[in-house]
Scaffold this active site. Structure first.
Site, PDB file in Angstrom:
ATOM      1  N   GLU A  84      73.045  38.651  40.101  1.00  0.00           N
ATOM      2  CA  GLU A  84      73.152  39.578  41.234  1.00  0.00           C
ATOM      3  C   GLU A  84      72.779  38.858  42.520  1.00  0.00           C
ATOM      4  OE1 GLU A  84      70.301  42.684  40.383  1.00  0.00           O
ATOM      5  OE2 GLU A  84      71.004  42.911  38.320  1.00  0.00           O
TER       6      GLU A  84
ATOM      7  N   LYS B 243      69.183  37.811  35.554  1.00  0.00           N
ATOM      8  CA  LYS B 243      68.400  38.639  34.632  1.00  0.00           C
ATOM      9  C   LYS B 243      69.005  38.523  33.246  1.00  0.00           C
ATOM     10  CE  LYS B 243      67.366  41.821  38.347  1.00  0.00           C
ATOM     11  NZ  LYS B 243      67.713  43.066  39.023  1.00  0.00           N
TER      12      LYS B 243
ATOM     13  N   CYS C 212      77.701  24.691  86.767  1.00  0.00           N
ATOM     14  CA  CYS C 212      77.746  23.569  87.687  1.00  0.00           C
ATOM     15  C   CYS C 212      78.985  23.769  88.553  1.00  0.00           C
ATOM     16  CB  CYS C 212      77.857  22.273  86.892  1.00  0.00           C
ATOM     17  SG  CYS C 212      78.562  20.917  87.840  1.00  0.00           S
TER      18      CYS C 212
ATOM     19  N   CYS D 267      82.515  16.546  88.026  1.00  0.00           N
ATOM     20  CA  CYS D 267      81.371  16.397  87.122  1.00  0.00           C
ATOM     21  C   CYS D 267      81.798  15.664  85.853  1.00  0.00           C
ATOM     22  CB  CYS D 267      80.814  17.775  86.782  1.00  0.00           C
ATOM     23  SG  CYS D 267      79.433  17.711  85.627  1.00  0.00           S
TER      24      CYS D 267
ATOM     25  N   ASP E 184      87.836  62.373  59.141  1.00  0.00           N
ATOM     26  CA  ASP E 184      86.513  62.810  59.586  1.00  0.00           C
ATOM     27  C   ASP E 184      86.516  64.282  59.996  1.00  0.00           C
ATOM     28  OD1 ASP E 184      85.921  60.236  59.164  1.00  0.00           O
ATOM     29  OD2 ASP E 184      85.393  59.743  61.247  1.00  0.00           O
TER      30      ASP E 184
ATOM     31  N   GLU F  51      67.352  47.981  46.769  1.00  0.00           N
ATOM     32  CA  GLU F  51      66.997  47.371  48.046  1.00  0.00           C
ATOM     33  C   GLU F  51      67.616  48.158  49.192  1.00  0.00           C
ATOM     34  OE1 GLU F  51      65.062  44.785  47.542  1.00  0.00           O
ATOM     35  OE2 GLU F  51      65.166  43.452  49.289  1.00  0.00           O
TER      36      GLU F  51
ATOM     37  N   ASP G 264      68.307  40.692  51.123  1.00  0.00           N
ATOM     38  CA  ASP G 264      67.150  40.436  51.970  1.00  0.00           C
ATOM     39  C   ASP G 264      66.785  41.702  52.743  1.00  0.00           C
ATOM     40  OD1 ASP G 264      65.108  39.082  53.081  1.00  0.00           O
ATOM     41  OD2 ASP G 264      66.328  37.809  54.378  1.00  0.00           O
TER      42      ASP G 264
HETATM   43  S1  IVH Z   1      64.704  42.782  40.598  1.00  0.00           S
HETATM   44  C1  IVH Z   1      61.433  42.855  37.894  1.00  0.00           C
HETATM   45  N1  IVH Z   1      67.000  42.383  41.812  1.00  0.00           N
HETATM   46  O1  IVH Z   1      63.258  40.692  45.480  1.00  0.00           O
HETATM   47  C2  IVH Z   1      62.273  42.436  38.971  1.00  0.00           C
HETATM   48  N2  IVH Z   1      64.993  42.287  43.082  1.00  0.00           N
HETATM   49  O2  IVH Z   1      60.774  39.177  44.441  1.00  0.00           O
HETATM   50  C3  IVH Z   1      62.111  43.242  40.192  1.00  0.00           C
HETATM   51  N3  IVH Z   1      65.347  41.841  45.464  1.00  0.00           N
HETATM   52  O3  IVH Z   1      60.752  43.091  45.713  1.00  0.00           O
HETATM   53  C4  IVH Z   1      63.090  43.006  41.217  1.00  0.00           C
HETATM   54  N4  IVH Z   1      67.549  41.763  45.387  1.00  0.00           N
HETATM   55  O4  IVH Z   1      62.857  43.512  47.030  1.00  0.00           O
HETATM   56  C5  IVH Z   1      65.661  42.441  41.936  1.00  0.00           C
HETATM   57  N5  IVH Z   1      69.099  42.080  42.776  1.00  0.00           N
HETATM   58  C6  IVH Z   1      67.761  42.150  42.893  1.00  0.00           C
HETATM   59  C7  IVH Z   1      67.101  41.979  44.137  1.00  0.00           C
HETATM   60  C8  IVH Z   1      65.707  42.035  44.179  1.00  0.00           C
HETATM   61  C9  IVH Z   1      66.471  41.684  46.172  1.00  0.00           C
HETATM   62  C10 IVH Z   1      63.980  41.762  46.031  1.00  0.00           C
HETATM   63  C11 IVH Z   1      63.145  42.995  45.768  1.00  0.00           C
HETATM   64  C12 IVH Z   1      61.887  42.528  45.130  1.00  0.00           C
HETATM   65  C13 IVH Z   1      61.908  41.053  45.359  1.00  0.00           C
HETATM   66  C14 IVH Z   1      61.332  40.381  44.133  1.00  0.00           C
END
Ligand code: IVH
Length: 682
Positions: free
Chosen positions: A118, A300, A436, A442, A38, A178, A122
């Site tokens: 993936e 996907k 307690c 007890c 650092d 995200e 959250d």
């Molecule tokens: S893809 C066309 N990949 O989920 C697809 N979304 O319901 C667009 N999210 O608003 C999103 N992890 O905030 C994608 N690996 C991921 C994700 C992700 C979290 C969230 C994202 C989006 C919501 C979709």
């Protein structure tokens, strides 16, 4: 402007510093693999700051010295997204995933599909626009068409590059992903807020969202936001595609990682329905161990041409699916608050709830921790409350939905006397926990003490569960720990739901527990703050029970990792006449502790290796197998992962065997284990 002599050098130095700092940021915040201390990083930063101060003409808004900008005066501007930010269709069970896969196979007329799988993070979706290699705009999702310009705040996130340098990139592109807060960062932030008497956040997602919407970027900069990229859009091509015409999602993520963006390390290529379901199971297994919240996984279709052919339905792509985990939070009504008395007398308020399905099970009770928490969360009997159950952790009441409270509800009061033994309740000034004062008078404390004594990691008395202990104490058959060794088969058969055979088995396992290792016995006694590890350290250090009982606090603190608090509890425990009497009675009843084998360092041949046990062992007790492996330096874990050295499978193995086989983890049986132990224990 005429350039002063040496300005070329100066320019080069400033450029080099910026480049080096950016690289260190990438190594530190994205790869988690810093290459300089650092101090060195700080030195580069200070040098750059000084040069920019002395030569304002060389300043650059994208210099790493300008992560934190000025306050935002009139709220956030709206941004119309170039390409809408879509949402995902959800699946909650395997059947829905099967339908998704089937639909695509039917439409594309293919037998097996390749997907990229993936984690579903959250947090909050964000779109980062890069123009001529510079971060020009960061926008929240908003309603999908219009979001908010949060550029000033996003610039403070160190893992997001302010500039990208690669000649092959389009002039304008967007990276989507995200923003989230780690669990540890969230816990630290809340601690800090509480210390400053500010309201803590309810969960990491709210904390991330609140942080991103701060009007003062200096505050955002001070809070630990993280980012993972999951998509890219080439704005030149004006369609859903990616920088440099890549043909599939996996190549896009690879490229994003190559040019410096953080990408989740849990992303995986999988094929076919089984590949999807296996991935879901794998990630579900790891979920609790992650330092950030995920609420499912996303599948996907990998190939962009196939994606194009599938198209969209309303606001979500037909080529992607979110396979959610069971919700971890739910709303229900708080019927009542009871008080439970723990092993050391600690009182825990317990919420009695209208049954609610959360985290995959039906929950009727949840912890409220202590009175302070109840006050802080303003939880009252009759309220609608949010209940959370994550993984195997005990369900808890997160907060009351005060906004839904229609009538006047009374504040809950801590009882002044123990609900079990009626002794006075003590509350120490400045401490959250009430206790307690009844000690072993007890019945609740005695029951908890017995449960702990009999538990697997303590004396390991098979078959002596809480229901039996309840009866033994209530029927006054057992007053203290030593009375267990006076129970005979006849007495045991008189208990509810106890047949001859189970009584004999229980008597035998009580009998077998008479020769514990000293560390186990010490742990089993239930001394405050003395866990398995400290018990073992103490046992090894002192060697005998007598020496341990005679030690003063100074001698106790001479043991590695034993501090003044634990030393104080141990000393106090052994000086209490009642405790000494129980120990004497245990010895009189034939409990004979065994000296801890002290292995020299260097003779821990299984150091660094993790084993997992499953199924029934015939010759060894599970606890013995675990103890002997640990003696040799191994770790014994509850779940199989890729790094497991071997699974030891006894009779009727559980699902761990399937998992080991699918992960190609070696599987050995009890005979192999015995051979291994015999070979290593000289
Ligand atoms: S893809 C066309 N990949 O989920 C697809 N979304 O319901 C667009 N999210 O608003 C999103 N992890 O905030 C994608 N690996 C991921 C994700 C992700 C979290 C969230 C994202 C989006 C919501 C979709």
């Amino acid at each position: 402007m005429a350039e002063s002599p040496g300005s070329e050098n100066l320019n080069a130095r400033v450029a080099a510093l910026r480049q080096q700092i950016q690289e260190h940021n990438h190594r530190y915040y994205v790869l988690n693999d810093p290459t300089v201390p650092d101090g060195e990083y700080d030195r580069l930063m200070r040098e750059l700051e000084a040069l920019e101060r002395e030569h304002p003409e060389l300043d650059d808004p994208d210099s790493p010295t300008h992560r934190v900008g000025a306050k935002i005066e009139d709220g956030f501007d709206s941004v119309v997204h170039h390409t809408p930010m879509l949402s995902l269709a959800n699946a909650f069970d395997d059947e829905e995933v099967a339908q998704f896969d089937q639909r695509i196979r039917d439409q594309l007329d293919l037998d097996e599909l390749n997907y990229l799988a993936e984690p579903k993070l959250d947090g909050l979706a964000i779109s980062l626009r890069y123009q001529h290699g510079r971060l020009a705009l960061a926008a929240t999702r908003g309603d999908g068409r219009t979001g908010e310009d949060v550029t000033a705040n996003v610039r403070t996130i160190r893992s997001i590059p302010l500039t990208v340098s690669d000649s092959g990139l389009p002039e304008q592109f967007e990276v989507r992903g995200e923003i989230f807060m780690s669990r540890s960062g969230f816990a630290e932030l809340n601690q800090r807020l509480k210390r400053q008497d500010e309201k803590p956040f309810v969960n990491p997602r709210n904390a991330a969202s609140g942080t991103l919407r701060q009007l003062d970027p200096a505050i955002t900069a001070d809070r630990p936001l993280r980012f993972f990229a999951y998509a890219a859009i080439d704005l030149e091509q004006d369609q859903d595609s990616s920088p440099q015409t890549l043909t599939c999602q996996s190549a896009v993520l690879q490229r994003l990682a190559d040019i410096g963006f953080p990408v989740s390390p849990l992303v995986q290529s999988v094929s076919g329905l089984q590949g999807l379901l296996d991935y879901h199971a794998r990630i579900a297994d790891q979920r609790d161990a992650l330092d950030y919240d995920i609420d499912g996984v996303v599948y996907k279709l990998d190939d962009f041409e196939q994606q194009l052919e599938m198209g969209y339905v309303s606001r979500s792509p037909r080529w992607a699916l979110a396979h959610k985990f069971p919700a971890e939070e739910a709303i229900t009504r708080l019927r009542d608050i009871d008080v439970q008395v723990g092993r050391t007398g600690k009182l825990t308020p317990v919420a009695r709830l209208e049954p609610v399905f959360v985290g995959g099970v039906t929950v009727t009770n949840a912890t409220l921790h202590n009175l302070d928490e109840i006050r802080r969360k303003d939880v009252r009997v009759g309220d609608q409350v949010i209940v959370r159950r994550a993984g195997d952790v005990i369900p808890e009441v997160v907060r009351a939905m005060v906004e839904r409270r229609s009538e006047d509800l009374a504040e809950w009061q801590l009882p002044s006397h123990c609900p079990v033994c009626n002794s006075r309740v003590e509350q120490v000034e400045g401490q959250a926990d009430a206790r307690c004062s009844g000690g072993l008078v007890c019945a609740a404390q005695r029951k908890r003490a017995l449960e702990h004594f009999a538990s697997r990691t303590a004396m390991d008395i098979d078959g002596l569960g809480s229901k039996l202990i309840e009866q033994l104490v209530d029927q006054e058959l057992v007053h203290d720990l030593s009375d267990l060794y006076g129970l005979d088969v006849e007495t045991l058969t008189s208990l509810d739901r106890m047949g001859q055979k189970s009584a004999e088995n229980l008597a035998a396992s009580i009998d077998r527990s008479r020769r514990p290792q000293l560390g186990r016995l010490l742990f089993a006694l239930g001394i405050r703050e003395v866990g398995e590890v400290s018990a073992q350290l103490l046992a090894r250090h002192f060697g005998t029970l007598d020496a341990l009982m005679a030690a003063d606090t100074e001698a106790l603190q001479a043991v590695d990792e034993i501090g003044p608090i634990v030393a104080g509890h141990v000393h106090e425990f052994f000086n209490e006449a009642a405790n000494r009497a129980v120990i004497q009675k245990l010895l009189d009843a034939g409990v004979e502790w065994q000296a801890e084998a002290v292995r020299e360092t260097g003779s821990r041949p299984l150091d660094g290796k993790t084993f997992v046990l499953t199924g029934r062992l015939e010759q060894l007790k599970r606890s013995e197998a675990k103890g002997r492996l640990e003696q040799l330096g191994a770790r014994v874990s509850g779940s199989v992962s890729k790094s497991t050295h071997a699974l030891i499978a006894g009779a009727d193995p559980g699902s761990k065997l399937d998992r080991a086989e699918s992960l190609k983890v070696p599987v050995i049986d009890e005979a192999d284990l015995l051979e291994l132990l015999a070979g290593l224990e000289q």
